[in-house]
Design an enzyme around this catalytic site. Structure first.
Site, PDB file in Angstrom:
ATOM      1  CB  THR A  71       3.009   0.249   6.025  1.00 39.50           C
ATOM      2  OG1 THR A  71       1.451   0.010   5.826  1.00 39.50           O
ATOM      3  CG2 THR A  71       3.867   0.477   7.697  1.00 39.50           C
ATOM      4  CG  ASP A  86       5.674  -7.001   8.912  1.00 40.29           C
ATOM      5  OD1 ASP A  86       6.984  -6.214   9.278  1.00 40.29           O
ATOM      6  OD2 ASP A  86       5.071  -7.468   9.877  1.00 40.29           O
ATOM      7  NE  ARG A  94      -2.044  -4.014  -1.041  1.00 43.10           N
ATOM      8  CZ  ARG A  94      -1.359  -3.872   0.310  1.00 43.10           C
ATOM      9  NH1 ARG A  94      -1.014  -4.270   0.741  1.00 43.10           N
ATOM     10  NH2 ARG A  94      -1.728  -2.756   0.112  1.00 43.10           N
ATOM     11  N   GLY A 120       0.952  -1.451  -0.031  1.00 40.81           N
ATOM     12  CA  GLY A 120      -0.091   0.551  -0.072  1.00 40.81           C
ATOM     13  C   GLY A 120       1.265   1.240   0.288  1.00 40.81           C
ATOM     14  NE  ARG A 149      -2.639  -4.785   5.664  1.00 37.10           N
ATOM     15  CZ  ARG A 149      -2.729  -4.774   4.318  1.00 37.10           C
ATOM     16  NH1 ARG A 149      -3.115  -6.471   4.398  1.00 37.10           N
ATOM     17  NH2 ARG A 149      -2.463  -4.752   2.804  1.00 37.10           N
ATOM     18  CG  ASP A 174      -1.644  -0.507   8.024  1.00 34.41           C
ATOM     19  OD1 ASP A 174      -2.191   0.489   7.483  1.00 34.41           O
ATOM     20  OD2 ASP A 174      -1.669  -1.323   7.184  1.00 34.41           O
ATOM     21  CG  ASP A 185       0.926  -3.207  10.303  1.00 32.32           C
ATOM     22  OD1 ASP A 185       2.250  -2.642   9.656  1.00 32.32           O
ATOM     23  OD2 ASP A 185       0.504  -3.878   9.348  1.00 32.32           O
TER      24      ASP A 185
END
Ligand code: F6P
Length: 325
Positions: A130, A108, A77, A16, A176, A132, A134
């Site tokens: 990202t 990741d 992706r 993303g 996500r 996120d 994360d």
């Protein structure tokens, strides 16, 4: 490895997109050139690598992009990169183009591809990109700050109309399987409820009781920030309206959170991390993820980075509840 063992560095963005990726590309390109390397830009992530969409980049190729959202290189992706054949082919293409180090700006999933390339002799360096937040090894990921500010402003607007109509609003944010965007916006927007995958117990009755109780105490709106990892905001709104008798609407913020001009913080960390990636490539460090730890930019082994875990702060989550009463 000897100093400047990398002669040609490749750079791609993967997964993303995130605001600040352009600032990271710019920093990689300019610092690598200063370090005496050639730079090749790869379009459309690993998909573009497999299609050999590879161009030479110079300092001017990255002019006037630091302020732009998205990624000038494009992203994708790539399913093929999950296969042994795809990984071997991607590594061969790097060898054919003389790319000895590859900087991968992404999350990741993108590092798994990078790790596979490293096993085929390509020096892979990850940069956390990202919205996120994360990525376990890093306190910061490029794009997070812009995304939360975009979401926060949107949530403020929904709150205005929610108050006018004395409604309950469920606002779904991205992330996500991680609840960082929801937690940060929940606190920053003063939400009455924050639902994040890390802690949510699916007890809707508790939410219903909270709404009814708040209404009794004079609250004119009730804002619920719901993380994407929980989802189902529209059906949740229907159930909550039926149980409370209070009009309830769902708003899914969606992809607007990924766009827009990056904030100062995203441009800053993207620039420092991008330059750092070019520096460690020049120093001959191999297979690393650039990260922020204890406020300093540093790097960790890519394989170790992929097994690290990151947790939402219990204290921050408790505070979010304490402040929304
Ligand atoms: O990882 C960034 C992110 O925006 C997540 O928050 C979201 O789950 C996902 O990407 C959406 O991905 P796609 O662009 O493939 O729909």
């Amino acid at each position: 490895m000897a100093e400047n063992s990398t002669r040609t560095i490749g750079v791609l963005t993967s997964g993303g997109d995130a605001p600040g990726m352009n600032a990271a590309i710019r920093a990689v390109v300019r610092k690598a050139i200063q370090n005496g390397m050639k730079v090749k830009g790869i379009y459309r992530g690993y998909t573009g690598l497999l299609n050999e969409e590879i161009v030479d980049m110079d300092k001017r190729s990255v002019s006037d992009i630091i302020q732009r959202g998205g990624t000038i290189l494009g992203t994708a992706r790539c399913e093929e990169m999950r296969t042994e054949e795809g990984q071997a082919e991607a590594a061969q293409i790097c060898h054919d183009h003389g790319i000895d180090s590859l900087v991968v700006i992404g999350g990741d999933g993108s590092y798994r591809g990078a790790l596979a390339l490293s096993r085929h002799g390509i020096n892979a360096i990850g940069i956390p990109g990202t919205i996120d937040l994360d990525i376990a090894c890093s306190e910061y990921t490029i794009g997070f700050d812009t995304a939360i500010n975009t979401a926060m402003e949107a949530i403020d607007k929904v709150r205005d109309t929610s108050s006018s109509h004395e409604r309950c609003s469920i606002i779904e944010v991205m992330g996500r399987n991680a609840g960082y965007i929801a937690l940060w916006c929940g606190i920053a927007n003063g939400a009455e409820d924050i639902l994040i995958p890390e802690t949510y117990d699916y007890d809707e009755q508790r939410i219903v009781d909270n709404i009814i109780n708040n209404r009794k105490h004079g609250k004119r709106h009730h804002i619920i920030i719901n993380a994407e990892g929980i989802g189902h905001s529209t059906s949740m709104a229907r159930r909550i309206e039926a149980a409370t008798g209070i009009e309830t609407r769902a708003t899914i913020l969606g992809y607007m959170q990924r766009g827009g001009s990056p904030t100062c913080k995203d441009r800053f960390y993207a620039s420092i991390m991008g330059a750092y990636a070019a520096d460690i490539a020049a120093q001959g460090k191999s297979n690393r993820v650039v990260c922020l730890q204890h406020g300093e930019v540093t790097d960790v082994d890519i394989e170790e980075a992929l097994v690290m875990e990151k947790h939402i702060s219990d204290y921050q989550f408790e505070i979010s509840k304490a402040l929304s009463t």
